[in-house]
Every structure is written in C-alpha cells, then in structure tokens.
Scaffold this active site. Structure first.
Site, short mmCIF file in Angstrom:
data_model
loop_
_atom_site.label_atom_id
_atom_site.label_comp_id
_atom_site.label_asym_id
_atom_site.label_seq_id
_atom_site.Cartn_x
_atom_site.Cartn_y
_atom_site.Cartn_z
N GLY A 101 0.97 -1.00 -0.12
CA GLY A 101 0.16 -0.17 0.20
C GLY A 101 0.97 1.37 -0.10
O GLY A 101 0.56 2.21 -0.66
N THR A 102 2.02 1.27 0.77
CA THR A 102 2.86 2.46 0.81
C THR A 102 3.40 2.89 -0.69
O THR A 102 3.22 4.09 -1.06
CB THR A 102 3.88 2.23 1.86
OG1 THR A 102 3.38 2.21 2.99
CG2 THR A 102 4.82 3.51 1.65
N ASN A 152 -8.23 4.36 8.84
CA ASN A 152 -7.51 3.16 9.24
C ASN A 152 -7.46 3.19 10.91
O ASN A 152 -7.39 2.36 11.61
CB ASN A 152 -5.84 3.04 9.00
CG ASN A 152 -5.19 4.32 9.23
OD1 ASN A 152 -5.70 5.37 8.81
ND2 ASN A 152 -4.24 4.14 10.02
N GLN A 157 -7.87 -0.28 3.82
CA GLN A 157 -8.60 -0.58 5.01
C GLN A 157 -10.04 -1.23 4.41
O GLN A 157 -10.86 -2.01 5.23
CB GLN A 157 -8.63 0.38 6.20
CG GLN A 157 -7.53 0.46 6.75
CD GLN A 157 -7.07 -0.46 7.85
OE1 GLN A 157 -7.81 -1.45 7.79
NE2 GLN A 157 -5.68 -0.42 8.19
N GLY A 197 -1.79 -6.67 0.16
CA GLY A 197 -2.22 -7.86 0.35
C GLY A 197 -2.30 -8.24 1.85
O GLY A 197 -3.22 -9.05 2.13
N HIS A 198 -1.58 -7.75 3.07
CA HIS A 198 -1.80 -8.30 4.06
C HIS A 198 -2.77 -7.79 5.07
O HIS A 198 -2.94 -8.23 6.14
CB HIS A 198 -0.20 -7.99 4.68
CG HIS A 198 -0.13 -6.61 5.09
ND1 HIS A 198 0.05 -6.11 6.58
CD2 HIS A 198 0.40 -5.32 4.44
CE1 HIS A 198 0.21 -4.85 6.73
NE2 HIS A 198 0.42 -4.40 5.43
N THR A 249 11.51 -6.98 -10.86
CA THR A 249 10.79 -8.28 -10.97
C THR A 249 9.98 -8.52 -10.30
O THR A 249 9.71 -8.18 -9.18
CB THR A 249 12.23 -9.08 -10.73
OG1 THR A 249 13.24 -8.84 -11.53
CG2 THR A 249 11.80 -10.67 -11.02
N CYS A 294 4.67 7.01 16.63
CA CYS A 294 5.90 6.86 17.71
C CYS A 294 7.04 7.47 17.00
O CYS A 294 7.50 7.01 15.71
CB CYS A 294 5.95 5.72 18.50
SG CYS A 294 4.78 5.36 19.44
#
Length: 397
Positions: free
Chosen positions: A73-74, A160, A188, A209-210, A246, A340
């Site tokens: 996503g980033t 999020n 999200q 994906g995660h 790749t 943080c």
C-alpha cells in the site's frame, strides 16, 4: 511457555493469511522463472501473474490492464500521489496544489509533505468533522478558490484508525466538474465494505495484500489506462513501464487469492463483525462507563458508516500506551493507533483533526476485528478492560 497470543485484535495492522492465499503462494515458491523471461519457465511465471491480474480485476471491477503490482500500500500511495502530481504539473505548470484530508494515513501524508518540501507542491489538508468525515462542500470550496491550480485529490476510502468511511462518490462527482483526478487509499476498505473501482469513478486506488489475508510485501495500484502517471521506479519497464522491477510471482498469486476471497465473503464477514463490534462496545461501556467511542456510530444522524471491525475507544485518565501493555500482559493484542517518533508517543493526528485534545488522543486504543475474531475474543477484552483501566489510571495518579 506459550508465546502464541491469546487474543489478536489488531487486524487493521495486519491480518492472518487465509488458507487459500497460503496454498496459492506456496504452490509456486519452489518454481523457477522470471515473468519477464521468454523461455518456458518465464512464460509459466508470466501466466501466473496474468491470471492473478485477471482475478484481481474481476474482484475489484476494473480492467486487468489497470492493475499495477507494487510492494504494498505504501508504494501504491506514493506512485499515485507523486506520479499524478508530476504528470499533471508537466501538462500545466499551474497545477501545483494537492487536496487531501487531514486524517490520511502517513503513507499519503508523508509523500505529500515531501512533494511540498522538494517539488514546490501546495498541500491543502482539508478538515473533517467530529466523526472524522470530510465535508464535500468543504472540498468544493477548496477547489473553487482556484480550480486550475489543483493537480490531484487524494481521499482515503476508510480511515485506518477510527474506521469512518469517506464520501468517495461525492468527492469524485465534485472533482469531475473540474476534470481533477482522484486517488483513494482503499487499503482498509477492501473486504470490509463494498469497493467497486469502475462504479466509484476514482482514477487510482491503492490495495495491500496483508490487510485482506494475503502475504506482506505485495499490493497494487489500480489506475485507469487513460491516466498519465509518471513512474517512480525505472528499470526493466514492467507493469506498463509505470512500476519497474522483477515481479514476485508467489506473492502475487497469494495476494490475488486473498482479495478474491475477501471480496466474495465481504457481506457475510461484515455482518458477523458488526455484531462482534457492538458486543465489544457495549461490554466495554458496562465495564468502563466513561469510555468514549471515536469515529462514526452505526446509524448515526449524519448517515456516516464505519468499518464493521473497527472499535476505537478513549479511556479518560489513561495513557493508551500503558493500557496497551497491561492488556498485552494478559495476552490481548491491540494498538494505540498513534505514531511513535524516537520512542516518544505522539497524539494521533486523526483524533487531533477530529477536535480531540492531545490528552484525549493519547488515551485511546484501537481494537480491530477480523476473519479469525470470535465472541470469546470480545469477552476476553470485556473481562480484562476494567482492571487494566484501573491500573493505568493509578499509574498516572
């Protein structure tokens, strides 16, 4: 000693991989082949990539050629924001402004700040209301101060931290009146609420994906073929020459399987998580009567909705970090949702933008439910929260 967490309620950070994604990914881990190679092994890898691309396109209602694979996503957010800005500015040097909400993820806010510092961009962070929602009329007013100067608009599909769903269709409608492209970070939202790329009218959409039960380190930017996007990475010219590198064939296969399943099961999962969410909110309110629910309430007067698995709470008189660690000691994992820096907790920019004080922002926790969440998980939080809050308050006294 058992190191496995008893209760995992941080699915918004990352959610466990679903069996379908694990199976799809592991099926290709032992195979050799670069998807850009012309020999048989390369063609086999390319076929897996293209079949995965078609699976994603069907799940998100876009054309296969509109799916650009990224590392997550980033990268997708950076490619959309920087790529749109550079291409739009090249077309008209007056296009120097980017409009965004003040509650965007740092994967959006930090590239915006970089463009402002290094590329002369003018960044307008638009305010939100007390539920974290952008005002469409506020967006319209920001555009109409000087429409010709707006290069792009980026508004997340769903927040999020507090789970508020943004009025994407209204954003697109207003932007279209001035021919301004719209990007949305939908990381999200996929699998949590209905997401239809073609119907939404957005020009670019980020996926990871995660967050949906796939592997970490893979994602996509869905971008309309007619949108001109300047590349961030240059090399072999993969992915329409927009994102060289790749391709990770096993990860892409797992990613596609996860998104397909998440979209297929979205309605059923949302219904189940909404019930768990309300059970958690009600239980915590009984245990800690002065707790505050942040974000949109289901069925609120404004009609704003929130992600079905999101519960964001403020506990007056507590430090969120202390409360998090007390819960963690009991095997309950959640998050503060705050950034943080160098080990120093900072109040959430999302809550500050919603009008909360710094103390209120630092007193907050996010419990995010997901596909493995159960009533037992919710009941464990309800049972633990009152003694943990009592200890956290005593620590501040």
């Amino acid at each position: 000693m058992n190191a496995v967490p008893t209760v995992y309620l941080d699915h918004a950070a990352t959610t466990p991989m679903v069996p379908a994604a694990i199976e799809a990914m592991t099926a290709h881990l032992g195979a050799v082949g670069n998807a850009s190679s012309l020999h048989a092994s390369g063609r086999r890898a390319r076929r897996i990539v293209e079949e995965s691309r078609e699976t994603l396109a069907q799940a998100l209602n876009c054309r296969p050629g509109e799916v650009v694979f990224t590392s997550g996503g980033t990268e997708a957010d950076n490619l959309a924001i920087k790529g749109l800005y550079w291409s739009r500015r090249a077309g008209d040097p007056r296009r120097l402004r980017i409009l965004a909400t003040a509650v965007e993820h740092h994967a959006v806010l930090d590239p915006l700040e970089w463009l402002e510092e290094h590329e002369g961009a003018g960044i307008n962070l638009l305010p939100v209301d007390g539920e974290g929602r952008l005002s469409p009329e506020g967006l319209r007013a920001a555009i109409e101060t000087e429409p010709v100067s707006v290069a792009a608009i980026t508004v997340m599909w769903a927040n999020n931290e507090v789970g508020t769903v943004q009025p994407i269709e209204e954003v697109v409608r207003i932007a279209a009146e001035h021919g301004i492209p719209v990007h949305t970070d939908a990381v999200q939202a996929i699998g949590a609420v209905p997401v239809d790329f073609a119907a939404s009218g957005v020009d670019a959409l980020s996926v990871s994906g995660h967050k949906v039960g796939g592997p970490q380190g893979v994602g996509a930017l869905v971008v309309r073929r007619e949108v001109d996007l300047t590349a961030l990475l240059h090399g072999g010219g993969q992915e329409r020459d927009v994102r060289s590198g790749t391709l990770d064939v096993p990860a892409i296969a797992g990613f596609a399987a996860a998104v397909e399943l998440a979209v297929k099961q979205q309605a059923d999962l949302a219904a189940r998580l909404s019930v768990l969410r309300e059970r958690l909110v009600a239980g915590v309110r009984r245990a800690v009567p002065d707790v505050v629910l942040n974000g949109a309430s289901a069925g609120s007067a404004s009609g704003v909705d929130r992600l079905p698995g999101n519960v964001h709470l403020s506990f007056p008189g507590c430090e969120g970090d202390s409360l998090l660690m007390l819960l963690d000691a009991r095997g309950i994992e959640c998050s503060t949702g705050s950034a943080c820096s160098a080990g120093v907790p900072q109040p959430s920019h999302v809550l500050l933008a919603m009008g909360r004080s710094a103390a209120e922002a630092r007193s907050s926790l996010r419990f995010s439910l997901g596909h493995t969440s159960t009533e037992a998980d919710v009941d464990a939080v309800v049972a633990a929260i009152a003694p943990c809050v009592e200890r956290a308050r005593a620590a501040r006294a």
